[in-house]
Each structure stands twice: as C-alpha cells, then as structure tokens.
Scaffold this motif. Structure first.
Motif, PDB file in Angstrom:
ATOM      1  N   GLU A 189       0.822  -1.210   0.000  1.00  0.00           N
ATOM      2  CA  GLU A 189       0.000   0.000   0.000  1.00  0.00           C
ATOM      3  C   GLU A 189       0.857   1.263   0.000  1.00  0.00           C
ATOM      4  N   ARG A 190       1.970   1.213   0.718  1.00  0.00           N
ATOM      5  CA  ARG A 190       2.850   2.382   0.760  1.00  0.00           C
ATOM      6  C   ARG A 190       3.345   2.742  -0.645  1.00  0.00           C
ATOM      7  N   ARG A 191       3.703   1.728  -1.432  1.00  0.00           N
ATOM      8  CA  ARG A 191       4.193   1.987  -2.785  1.00  0.00           C
ATOM      9  C   ARG A 191       3.060   2.470  -3.694  1.00  0.00           C
ATOM     10  N   VAL A 192       1.876   1.896  -3.510  1.00  0.00           N
ATOM     11  CA  VAL A 192       0.730   2.318  -4.317  1.00  0.00           C
ATOM     12  C   VAL A 192       0.442   3.802  -4.113  1.00  0.00           C
ATOM     13  N   VAL A 193       0.466   4.222  -2.845  1.00  0.00           N
ATOM     14  CA  VAL A 193       0.081   5.599  -2.509  1.00  0.00           C
ATOM     15  C   VAL A 193       1.205   6.577  -2.825  1.00  0.00           C
ATOM     16  N   TRP A 194       2.405   6.288  -2.283  1.00  0.00           N
ATOM     17  CA  TRP A 194       3.485   7.284  -2.309  1.00  0.00           C
ATOM     18  C   TRP A 194       4.294   7.282  -3.597  1.00  0.00           C
ATOM     19  N   VAL A 195       4.150   6.245  -4.419  1.00  0.00           N
ATOM     20  CA  VAL A 195       4.903   6.202  -5.671  1.00  0.00           C
ATOM     21  C   VAL A 195       3.968   6.398  -6.859  1.00  0.00           C
ATOM     22  N   HIS A 196       3.003   5.506  -7.023  1.00  0.00           N
ATOM     23  CA  HIS A 196       2.162   5.546  -8.222  1.00  0.00           C
ATOM     24  C   HIS A 196       1.113   6.659  -8.157  1.00  0.00           C
ATOM     25  N   ALA A 197       0.325   6.689  -7.109  1.00  0.00           N
ATOM     26  CA  ALA A 197      -0.745   7.688  -7.032  1.00  0.00           C
ATOM     27  C   ALA A 197      -0.180   9.099  -6.876  1.00  0.00           C
ATOM     28  N   LEU A 198       0.803   9.269  -6.001  1.00  0.00           N
ATOM     29  CA  LEU A 198       1.360  10.600  -5.766  1.00  0.00           C
ATOM     30  C   LEU A 198       2.061  11.136  -7.008  1.00  0.00           C
ATOM     31  N   ARG A 199       2.711  10.259  -7.765  1.00  0.00           N
ATOM     32  CA  ARG A 199       3.395  10.723  -8.974  1.00  0.00           C
ATOM     33  C   ARG A 199       2.404  11.290  -9.980  1.00  0.00           C
ATOM     34  N   SER A 266       6.721  25.616 -14.291  1.00  0.00           N
ATOM     35  CA  SER A 266       5.823  24.490 -14.002  1.00  0.00           C
ATOM     36  C   SER A 266       5.521  23.688 -15.261  1.00  0.00           C
ATOM     37  N   ASP A 267       5.407  24.369 -16.416  1.00  0.00           N
ATOM     38  CA  ASP A 267       5.192  23.650 -17.681  1.00  0.00           C
ATOM     39  C   ASP A 267       6.393  22.787 -18.035  1.00  0.00           C
ATOM     40  N   LEU A 268       7.601  23.284 -17.767  1.00  0.00           N
ATOM     41  CA  LEU A 268       8.798  22.500 -18.045  1.00  0.00           C
ATOM     42  C   LEU A 268       8.907  21.300 -17.110  1.00  0.00           C
ATOM     43  N   LEU A 269       8.490  21.486 -15.853  1.00  0.00           N
ATOM     44  CA  LEU A 269       8.553  20.381 -14.895  1.00  0.00           C
ATOM     45  C   LEU A 269       7.565  19.275 -15.243  1.00  0.00           C
ATOM     46  N   TYR A 270       6.482  19.618 -15.969  1.00  0.00           N
ATOM     47  CA  TYR A 270       5.547  18.580 -16.400  1.00  0.00           C
ATOM     48  C   TYR A 270       6.257  17.478 -17.172  1.00  0.00           C
ATOM     49  N   ARG A 271       7.228  17.876 -17.993  1.00  0.00           N
ATOM     50  CA  ARG A 271       7.927  16.899 -18.829  1.00  0.00           C
ATOM     51  C   ARG A 271       8.727  15.900 -17.996  1.00  0.00           C
ATOM     52  N   LEU A 272       9.162  16.336 -16.827  1.00  0.00           N
ATOM     53  CA  LEU A 272       9.916  15.447 -15.952  1.00  0.00           C
ATOM     54  C   LEU A 272       9.012  14.500 -15.195  1.00  0.00           C
ATOM     55  N   VAL A 273       7.797  14.936 -14.900  1.00  0.00           N
ATOM     56  CA  VAL A 273       6.890  14.156 -14.060  1.00  0.00           C
ATOM     57  C   VAL A 273       5.962  13.289 -14.891  1.00  0.00           C
ATOM     58  N   ASP A 274       5.455  13.842 -15.997  1.00  0.00           N
ATOM     59  CA  ASP A 274       4.446  13.126 -16.795  1.00  0.00           C
ATOM     60  C   ASP A 274       5.052  12.744 -18.144  1.00  0.00           C
ATOM     61  N   PRO A 275       5.274  11.455 -18.388  1.00  0.00           N
ATOM     62  CA  PRO A 275       5.845  11.027 -19.674  1.00  0.00           C
ATOM     63  C   PRO A 275       4.965  11.423 -20.854  1.00  0.00           C
ATOM     64  N   ARG A 276       3.667  11.549 -20.643  1.00  0.00           N
ATOM     65  CA  ARG A 276       2.784  11.903 -21.763  1.00  0.00           C
ATOM     66  C   ARG A 276       3.096  13.291 -22.305  1.00  0.00           C
TER      67      ARG A 276
END
Length: 278
Positions: A189-199, A266-276
């Motif tokens: 659950e920790r990985r689900v919340v803090w890695v996948h969902a939070l990302r 913030s627009d530039l940081l999107y590229r680092l966080v969201d692969p899409r």
C-alpha cells in the motif's frame, strides 16, 4: 499623448530603465535589486516549509478520509484560509517574541550584524545563503531567528492551500482503476500511494505549488509591513503612500515577470513528471 508615454516607458523598461524613485531618489531597478532578494528569501523558505508539511498531510488525509487526521487537516486548512495574516503576525510577535522570547523581533538582522553585513561578500542578497557561504554562522543563526516567524506564518497559509489541493488530487487518483489493479496484484500500500498515485497527482500539484510561490512573492505585503521586512512588498507599499509611480510600476512589472516565469517553469517540470507531456 498617453500612447507615446506608454510606448516610451515600454521601450525603456525593456532596457531595464524604470526611472528614478521619488521616495529614494535612486534608480528603481537598483532599489528592486536591493529589496527583491529579501522577499525571495522569505517566500522561498515559506514555500519549502509549506510543501514539506502540506503534501504529506494531504496524502495521509486522502488515504484515511473521515478519520481524525483528515478532520484535523481540514480544520487547520480552514483556519489558514480564514484568519487574516496581519492578525496572525501581530499575535505571533506578541507570543513568540514579546512573551516567550523564542525568536528575534522585526527586521532581517540585529543592528550589530547589520554593520557586519556591509563588509561581507554578497553572492545572492539573501542573508541566510550569503552568511552560510561566507562561514558567518553567528550571523546565519541571527538571520534565521528573524525570518522563522514571518516565514512560518506564510508557510502555514501555503500549507493549508497545498494540503487541501493535495488531498483532492490524491482522492481522485486513489479512485482510479490502475490503483485498484496494483492493490489486486498485491503491491504494498505504501508503494501504491506514495509512488504511483502521488506521482500522477504531482502533475496538477506542480501548478498549485508554483502559483502558491508566486502569490507569496507578491502577496507578502502585510507580512513585510508587520515584521518591518525590507522586501519588495514593503517597497511597493511605501511607494504607494507617496504616489511614487515609477517605483510602483517597476515593482509591478517584476511581480508579473515572476508569475510568468513560474508558470513557464511548471510547464517544463511537467515533462519530468508526466511522460505523456514528452
């Protein structure tokens, strides 16, 4: 004619010429160079504290909706929206400075360290950074004791907003099918919340943090006034009192540039966080 005045002002502003301040008789750009680092230092520390406290609080509240922690988080957030910053500042000075003596008073430094500041090499104009780079740890401690109260109050307001938005984004992500799939597969659950969902929640949260930071850069006027903090907000306020329009316009342009720059960041940081986005 007005259009010619405006055109000349824009032409000079693009060259960094905002005229001379009526209040200080100095070039407005020189005054901004002296005052903006103080506001930048205050807003940056407040934003860092707000993010470090607000994001975890919002995540935990989203994973336990309706719990006592969720109720406390929402109550603290409501109080942060409701209480005026000038009242919080006055009460903070009365309690932590006047009664308990835990922090130093208004201003950035005690008079003794202000005299030492002129002989110290300035790298950024931010006293905490410059004193650390110069190895002046006594000055660093004094500057920290001055900044912690106003930065803490601004951080509280920032934390309330960030925690509320984090909770909302996380609750939306935790209801998605990919979270259910990860749980069915037996992922911790920790990985689900803090890695996948939070990302995934970080994508819109980046904009929230950037706008909160920009708000603190231009919205700390009352805080700077109460704490005699010689920043850009206090500079613009003093200029308004004497109808110093070159200083007001120059400060407003800087605030606008800060807003635009943070939105672009913030627009530039999107590229680092969201692969899409890539």
């Amino acid at each position: 004619p007005v259009y010619q005045q405006f055109g000349r002002y824009v032409q000079r502003a693009l060259q960094g010429e905002f005229g001379n301040s009526v209040l200080t008789s100095n070039p407005v750009l020189d005054d901004i160079k002296k005052t903006f680092p103080a506001t930048l230092e205050l807003a940056t520390l407040a934003t860092i504290l707000g993010v470090l406290l607000g994001v975890p609080a919002g995540v935990i509240a989203a994973t336990k909706p309706g719990s006592w922690f969720d109720q406390i988080t929402r109550l603290v957030g409501l109080m942060g929206y409701s209480m005026p910053i000038f009242w919080l500042g006055l009460m903070g000075l009365l309690l932590f400075y006047g009664e308990l003596g835990w922090v130093s008073g208004p201003g950035r430094l005690d008079p003794l360290y202000k005299m030492m500041l002129d002989s110290m090499h300035s790298y950024t104009g931010m006293i905490l950074v410059d004193s650390a780079l110069n190895g002046e740890w006594a000055m660093f401690a004094n500057a920290f004791s001055h900044i912690i109260l106003p930065a803490g109050l601004l951080a509280y307001i920032s934390m309330a907003y960030i925690a509320r938005m984090t909770r909302s984004f996380m609750m939306n992500e935790l209801g998605q099918e990919y979270v259910t799939t990860a749980r069915v597969k037996g992922m911790p659950e920790r990985r689900v919340v803090w890695v996948h969902a939070l990302r995934n929640a970080m994508v819109p949260l980046i904009t929230v943090i950037a706008l909160s930071y920009a708000f603190l850069l231009e919205g700390a006027v009352l805080t700077e006034t109460i704490f005699a903090w010689p920043g850009l907000g206090l500079y613009i306020t003093d200029a308004l009192m004497v109808n110093d329009m070159p200083a007001v316009l120059g400060g407003t342009v800087v605030v606008g540039i800060a807003y635009i720059g943070l939105n672009m960041l913030s627009d530039l940081l999107y590229r680092l966080v969201d692969p899409r986005a890539r």
